[in-house]
Design an enzyme around this catalytic site. Sequence first.
Site, short mmCIF file in Angstrom:
data_model
loop_
_atom_site.label_atom_id
_atom_site.label_comp_id
_atom_site.label_asym_id
_atom_site.label_seq_id
_atom_site.Cartn_x
_atom_site.Cartn_y
_atom_site.Cartn_z
NE ARG A 144 -2.34 0.82 3.71
CZ ARG A 144 -1.88 1.82 4.48
NH1 ARG A 144 -1.89 3.06 4.04
NH2 ARG A 144 -1.42 1.56 5.68
CE1 TYR B 213 -14.96 19.40 -7.61
CE2 TYR B 213 -13.68 18.44 -5.82
CZ TYR B 213 -14.42 18.28 -6.97
OH TYR B 213 -14.60 17.04 -7.49
CG ASP C 96 -8.48 22.58 -5.62
OD1 ASP C 96 -7.82 22.25 -6.62
OD2 ASP C 96 -9.63 22.15 -5.40
CE LYS D 283 -12.28 17.84 -12.07
NZ LYS D 283 -12.35 17.11 -10.80
#
Length: 386
Positions: free
Chosen positions: A50, A103, A176, A201
């Site tokens: 992980r 956002y 962001d 994105k």
Amino acid sequence: MAEDTRLIHAGAGDQPLVKTVSPPIQKGSTVLLPNAAALYDDDHFITYGRQGLAAHDALRAGLCELENAKGVCLYPSGVAALSGALLAVLKAGDEILVVDNTYKPTRRFCDHVLKRFGVTTRYYDPRLSPEELVGGASDATRLILMESPGSLSFEMQDMAAIAALARARGILTVADNTWGSSLIYKPLDHGIDISVQALTKYVGGHSDVFMGSAAARDPALVRRLEDGVLHLGWAVAPEDAYQMLRGLRTLAIRMARHGESGLRIAAWLQNQPQVLQVLHPALPGCRDHALWARDYTGACGLFGFLLKPASEAAVAAFLDALEIFGLGFSWGGFESLAISCDEQLKTRKHLRIYPGPLMRLHVGLEDADDLIADLAKGFAALDALA
């Protein structure tokens, strides 16, 4: 050894891998360590899959180059990156200042999760000056979360000035930076402490993989982010890390096309009789253009525009007439998208009354002339119901 033992250990990968231009996709939860001393030497060895294998390491290294960072952490989505970064540095009793045009999923996290854990969120007007913003911080203010240009309405902030004033008061800053993708704007170079983006994105670029990142330059802050990932159990799949790395390779070429086509369409929209105002900071004449020109090296394909007053039915007719532009909330992929925004504005604390419906476009990689023709069809449908 018995056959069942031999079958389990056959082909265990003792031979070195041949060199390819991209890293191998390693799949594994168990990591085999070289000796007994390494079992509990967490500072020098990966002990669990992980924590990241070959593709993850290559992606983190590439993102460090992109961000000019000392360390980058990976998360399974953009909102996971934001929430993970905040949880890594906040505690009960802290206050954060969050730009009001943030956002929407970020707002949900602040209003529901952080509130439940004793962290207070105050939303500030994106048009506040850096001095007004930082001057309004309280003794409990631990962090300022910025997004510039802001979601939907595209106001810009002087994030460098905010970061400098915040640092003088011991307040962390987080940006962001999904619009800037850390290609056309690099937050860490402007003094911001943590740069977050939804890799889903532009870095991914193909609308088929979720991921987020948080980057920092200060080694102590990098360690806090890494500890947060470890403690909360975040992990991304090796196949997704590989795909994201592949997208990173072509980011600069794609972004140039997004930016060029977006500006061309924004300029065309300025001259359409149905359009009241275009909200694109990279477009000359638009508000905040000087700030964009000072800090950014390019533009992406995401911007907004205001229609002249029109009914909901007319706005719906405009959207429904579009054939190349899809109707979808995400963005940053190869395809063009359009949405209406008024419904989302209702949750803001600092409501700004717009004189007409607010629309948002993401300009993809299609031919700009085709996209302009598609928008013209939409305007014809809107006029029919005006």
